[in-house]
Design an enzyme around this catalytic site. Sequence first.
Site, PDB file in Angstrom:
ATOM      1  N   CYS A 147      43.450  40.794  38.009  1.00  0.00           N
ATOM      2  CA  CYS A 147      44.446  41.275  38.964  1.00  0.00           C
ATOM      3  C   CYS A 147      44.476  42.792  38.990  1.00  0.00           C
ATOM      4  O   CYS A 147      44.889  43.391  39.960  1.00  0.00           O
ATOM      5  CB  CYS A 147      45.804  40.724  38.609  1.00  0.00           C
ATOM      6  SG  CYS A 147      46.222  41.104  36.925  1.00  0.00           S
ATOM      7  N   LYS A 190      50.551  23.467  33.042  1.00  0.00           N
ATOM      8  CA  LYS A 190      49.491  23.085  33.977  1.00  0.00           C
ATOM      9  C   LYS A 190      48.410  24.155  33.912  1.00  0.00           C
ATOM     10  O   LYS A 190      48.564  25.228  34.482  1.00  0.00           O
ATOM     11  CB  LYS A 190      50.003  22.975  35.407  1.00  0.00           C
ATOM     12  CG  LYS A 190      48.918  22.440  36.348  1.00  0.00           C
ATOM     13  CD  LYS A 190      49.258  22.600  37.814  1.00  0.00           C
ATOM     14  CE  LYS A 190      48.504  23.729  38.482  1.00  0.00           C
ATOM     15  NZ  LYS A 190      47.041  23.718  38.312  1.00  0.00           N
ATOM     16  N   GLU A 236      53.278  36.494  38.472  1.00  0.00           N
ATOM     17  CA  GLU A 236      52.358  37.607  38.615  1.00  0.00           C
ATOM     18  C   GLU A 236      51.298  37.200  39.623  1.00  0.00           C
ATOM     19  O   GLU A 236      50.669  36.161  39.475  1.00  0.00           O
ATOM     20  CB  GLU A 236      51.720  37.892  37.264  1.00  0.00           C
ATOM     21  CG  GLU A 236      51.071  39.242  37.233  1.00  0.00           C
ATOM     22  CD  GLU A 236      49.807  39.197  36.435  1.00  0.00           C
ATOM     23  OE1 GLU A 236      49.887  39.245  35.216  1.00  0.00           O
ATOM     24  OE2 GLU A 236      48.740  39.091  37.081  1.00  0.00           O
ATOM     25  N   SER A 291      49.060  28.324  34.782  1.00  0.00           N
ATOM     26  CA  SER A 291      48.208  29.442  34.361  1.00  0.00           C
ATOM     27  C   SER A 291      46.952  29.557  35.215  1.00  0.00           C
ATOM     28  O   SER A 291      46.482  28.592  35.794  1.00  0.00           O
ATOM     29  CB  SER A 291      47.860  29.322  32.878  1.00  0.00           C
ATOM     30  OG  SER A 291      47.161  28.134  32.614  1.00  0.00           O
ATOM     31  N   GLY A 294      49.225  33.501  39.702  1.00  0.00           N
ATOM     32  CA  GLY A 294      48.360  32.949  40.738  1.00  0.00           C
ATOM     33  C   GLY A 294      48.591  33.689  42.051  1.00  0.00           C
ATOM     34  O   GLY A 294      48.966  34.858  42.045  1.00  0.00           O
ATOM     35  N   SER A 295      48.386  32.980  43.148  1.00  0.00           N
ATOM     36  CA  SER A 295      48.400  33.682  44.433  1.00  0.00           C
ATOM     37  C   SER A 295      49.814  33.895  44.976  1.00  0.00           C
ATOM     38  O   SER A 295      50.752  33.174  44.636  1.00  0.00           O
ATOM     39  CB  SER A 295      47.579  32.899  45.459  1.00  0.00           C
ATOM     40  OG  SER A 295      48.309  31.757  45.864  1.00  0.00           O
ATOM     41  N   VAL A 296      49.952  34.874  45.845  1.00  0.00           N
ATOM     42  CA  VAL A 296      51.234  35.174  46.483  1.00  0.00           C
ATOM     43  C   VAL A 296      51.762  33.967  47.271  1.00  0.00           C
ATOM     44  O   VAL A 296      52.922  33.581  47.092  1.00  0.00           O
ATOM     45  CB  VAL A 296      51.119  36.409  47.409  1.00  0.00           C
ATOM     46  CG1 VAL A 296      52.426  36.664  48.135  1.00  0.00           C
ATOM     47  CG2 VAL A 296      50.708  37.638  46.615  1.00  0.00           C
ATOM     48  N   PRO A 297      50.944  33.355  48.131  1.00  0.00           N
ATOM     49  CA  PRO A 297      51.480  32.225  48.904  1.00  0.00           C
ATOM     50  C   PRO A 297      51.985  31.084  48.018  1.00  0.00           C
ATOM     51  O   PRO A 297      53.021  30.485  48.306  1.00  0.00           O
ATOM     52  CB  PRO A 297      50.293  31.763  49.753  1.00  0.00           C
ATOM     53  CG  PRO A 297      49.356  32.908  49.792  1.00  0.00           C
ATOM     54  CD  PRO A 297      49.567  33.690  48.544  1.00  0.00           C
ATOM     55  N   THR A 298      51.274  30.796  46.926  1.00  0.00           N
ATOM     56  CA  THR A 298      51.720  29.710  46.051  1.00  0.00           C
ATOM     57  C   THR A 298      53.044  30.072  45.375  1.00  0.00           C
ATOM     58  O   THR A 298      53.957  29.252  45.284  1.00  0.00           O
ATOM     59  CB  THR A 298      50.656  29.403  44.977  1.00  0.00           C
ATOM     60  OG1 THR A 298      49.413  29.206  45.635  1.00  0.00           O
ATOM     61  CG2 THR A 298      51.012  28.160  44.192  1.00  0.00           C
TER      62      THR A 298
HETATM   63  C1  LIG Z   1      54.291  34.346  31.793  1.00  0.00           C
HETATM   64  O1  LIG Z   1      53.055  34.633  32.296  1.00  0.00           O
HETATM   65  C2  LIG Z   1      52.444  35.772  31.768  1.00  0.00           C
HETATM   66  C3  LIG Z   1      51.170  35.971  32.469  1.00  0.00           C
HETATM   67  O2  LIG Z   1      51.385  36.319  33.784  1.00  0.00           O
HETATM   68  C4  LIG Z   1      52.244  35.602  30.304  1.00  0.00           C
HETATM   69  O3  LIG Z   1      51.613  36.714  29.743  1.00  0.00           O
HETATM   70  C5  LIG Z   1      53.555  35.346  29.676  1.00  0.00           C
HETATM   71  O4  LIG Z   1      53.459  35.108  28.335  1.00  0.00           O
HETATM   72  C6  LIG Z   1      54.246  34.198  30.321  1.00  0.00           C
HETATM   73  N1  LIG Z   1      55.558  34.062  29.795  1.00  0.00           N
HETATM   74  C7  LIG Z   1      56.089  32.956  29.447  1.00  0.00           C
HETATM   75  C8  LIG Z   1      57.430  33.030  28.886  1.00  0.00           C
HETATM   76  O5  LIG Z   1      55.528  31.920  29.594  1.00  0.00           O
HETATM   77  C1  LIG Z   2      44.401  36.053  37.402  1.00  0.00           C
HETATM   78  O1  LIG Z   2      44.056  35.352  38.541  1.00  0.00           O
HETATM   79  C2  LIG Z   2      45.099  35.030  39.413  1.00  0.00           C
HETATM   80  C3  LIG Z   2      44.522  34.238  40.549  1.00  0.00           C
HETATM   81  O2  LIG Z   2      44.121  32.994  40.103  1.00  0.00           O
HETATM   82  C4  LIG Z   2      45.784  36.287  39.878  1.00  0.00           C
HETATM   83  O3  LIG Z   2      46.853  35.994  40.731  1.00  0.00           O
HETATM   84  C5  LIG Z   2      46.283  37.041  38.669  1.00  0.00           C
HETATM   85  O4  LIG Z   2      46.867  38.227  39.074  1.00  0.00           O
HETATM   86  C6  LIG Z   2      45.176  37.311  37.699  1.00  0.00           C
HETATM   87  N1  LIG Z   2      45.750  37.871  36.493  1.00  0.00           N
HETATM   88  C7  LIG Z   2      45.170  38.772  35.765  1.00  0.00           C
HETATM   89  C8  LIG Z   2      45.899  39.284  34.574  1.00  0.00           C
HETATM   90  O5  LIG Z   2      44.072  39.202  36.014  1.00  0.00           O
END
Ligand SMILES: *[C@@H]1O[C@H](CO)[C@@H](O)[C@H](O)[C@H]1NC(C)=O
Ligand SMILES: *[C@@H]1O[C@H](CO)[C@@H](O)[C@H](O)[C@H]1NC(C)=O
Length: 553
Positions: free
Chosen positions: A338, A223, A304, A198, A276-280
């Site tokens: 984001c 994590k 995402e 997360s 998190g980030s695209v590269p990761t």
């Molecule tokens: C996956 O991540 C999203 C956030 O990007 C979150 O809202 C969602 O609940 C997560 N889903 C699961 C199944 O963990």
């Molecule tokens: C939260 O931050 C991460 C970077 O740590 C980014 O990749 C993600 O898109 C952001 N998510 C939201 C819902 O703002």
Amino acid sequence: MGGSGQCPSPFPRPSLLLAQLGALWGPCLPCAAPAPCSALAQALADLKGRTENIPCVVGGEEVWTGAVRYQLSPFNHAHKVAKFCYADKDLINKAINAALAARKEWDLKPVQDRAQIFLKAADMLSGPRRAEVLAKTMVGQGKTVIQAEIDAAAELIDFFRFNAKYALELESSQPISVDISTNSMVYRGLEGFVAAVSPFNFTAIGGNLAGAPALMGNVVLWKPSDTALLSSYAVYRILLEAGLPPNVIQFVPADGPVFGDAVTSNQHFCGLNFTGSVPTFKRLWKQVAENLDCYRNFPRLAGECGGKNFHLVHSSADVSSVVNGTLRSAFEYGGQKCSACSRLYAPDSLWPQIKEKLLEETKKIKVGDPAQDFGTFFSAVIDDKSFARIKKWIEHAKKSPNLTILAGGGCDDSVGYFIEPCIVESKDPKDPIMKEEIFGPILTVYVYPEKQYKDVLELIDTTTPYGLTGAVFAQEKSIIEEARSYLRNSAGNFYINDKSTGAVVAQQPFGGSRISGTNDKPGGPHYILRWTSPQAIKETHVPLRDWRYAYMH
Ligand SMILES: *[C@@H]1O[C@H](CO)[C@@H](O)[C@H](O)[C@H]1NC(C)=O
Ligand SMILES: *[C@@H]1O[C@H](CO)[C@@H](O)[C@H](O)[C@H]1NC(C)=O
Ligand SMILES: *[C@@H]1O[C@H](CO)[C@@H](O)[C@H](O)[C@H]1NC(C)=O
Ligand SMILES: *[C@@H]1O[C@H](CO)[C@@H](O)[C@H](O)[C@H]1NC(C)=O
């Protein structure tokens, strides 16, 4: 709302919250000490100067390793808000084994019972634990009271309640049966363990990222982000207190690559939920591909990864919505969402008017300590790395001949990681500042010749590889229709005459495609299906008396 009759409660029911924001927060803050506000003040006071010790939680036990780390308050980095430690490879493997041992029983538990736990957690969050989680989100992640409220309270409560509702509905969605046989669908959890990684920017995402798969019968290694430990751990404790059995979710702060390597190299790895980030994300996906032969299942990968979101202004737009929507979208939470707007396309005919208001209002934005001063619009950015990255963009804007800084440009990390709201005008629509995600309080404007509106549609669609959110501001219906169809693949969340941020669970399920992610739309009814492996069962009630078919006689 505010049934207590004392003071109009600043804590309305979650889903109603966004609709009522303006009305609520204007007059109420700083509040005349109604119960919820004083609870928040008390919770903030409790955190003052305090460092919470946060262990890993593995195998039902609190574990400390030697790799100690600290989470600092972004707006006062002298304040260590949490002391925690990184799980090493052995501890992560131990967590995997404990998860697998807990899986069978948890998965067999009726969904009603599992849902009960999340509904209870939602009640705790909306009542007795609200102030604590809000305060921890404010102090640890640098959110203002309203940003903490829509995240750590409203959104997380909504996620828990709506996912529980969707899970129960899914259970009742059953196939057709006929006279001689009964058909049913069993919504099993995935066979193996799910890894949830997360981000710092939403307490709600952390809770849901780990919570949604658990609700569906999965076991999860969570994590959390190093810079959101304090609030993540509070949410974790709430889940345990609400009755989540040990080892269904384990709390394993860890170094990113160590965690990634350990989980993706295990044969029981069955799902990744990542923000998190695209590269990761790409790195993890590649690791999964490389290890494909060793897995017992094809892992589900959900990610995402951010965006480069646009506001497109047509000459028929309502200027006030443009100006105020853009300020909120670009600068709330310091642009660390984001969905934050970071490129504004304005027609030359309207630009002088927009510019004047934009600059006038930007001057009024207060950047500061959100726990001391409730008039703060946004606070410091999350950490030193973010600060350095954003500062580089400001330096780029200062030295590039195509860019002019119209507002802001200052930053100061002596006390906290503070960056002024910054507005840049670009003469070049393809400058890197128009293409790359910045994740900070910087808005770039490209002023286009009104007559070249169509070219701007193409620019928006092709300038960046992201596809998360975007907005069109126009009053002419045909213009809106055209933008909708032209920008069909440019945004997973598209707004008309509204800012590009602020998606609400169950109202605007969220996510984008292209490199923004896998667009699974958490907050929507179909999302939870991603975390199940359904089993179709047919039971026949009539004995079979012949192997031959009638036509053969
Ligand atoms: C996956 O991540 C999203 C956030 O990007 C979150 O809202 C969602 O609940 C997560 N889903 C699961 C199944 O963990
Ligand atoms: C939260 O931050 C991460 C970077 O740590 C980014 O990749 C993600 O898109 C952001 N998510 C939201 C819902 O703002
Ligand atoms: C934007 O909001 C401010 C108050 O926050 C208001 O005074 C102003 O009229 C609104 N519209 C514009 C164009 O600034
Ligand atoms: C400035 O913008 C023009 C296009 O508008 C571009 O050709 C030029 O390379 C840019 N200059 C710099 C230094 O980026």
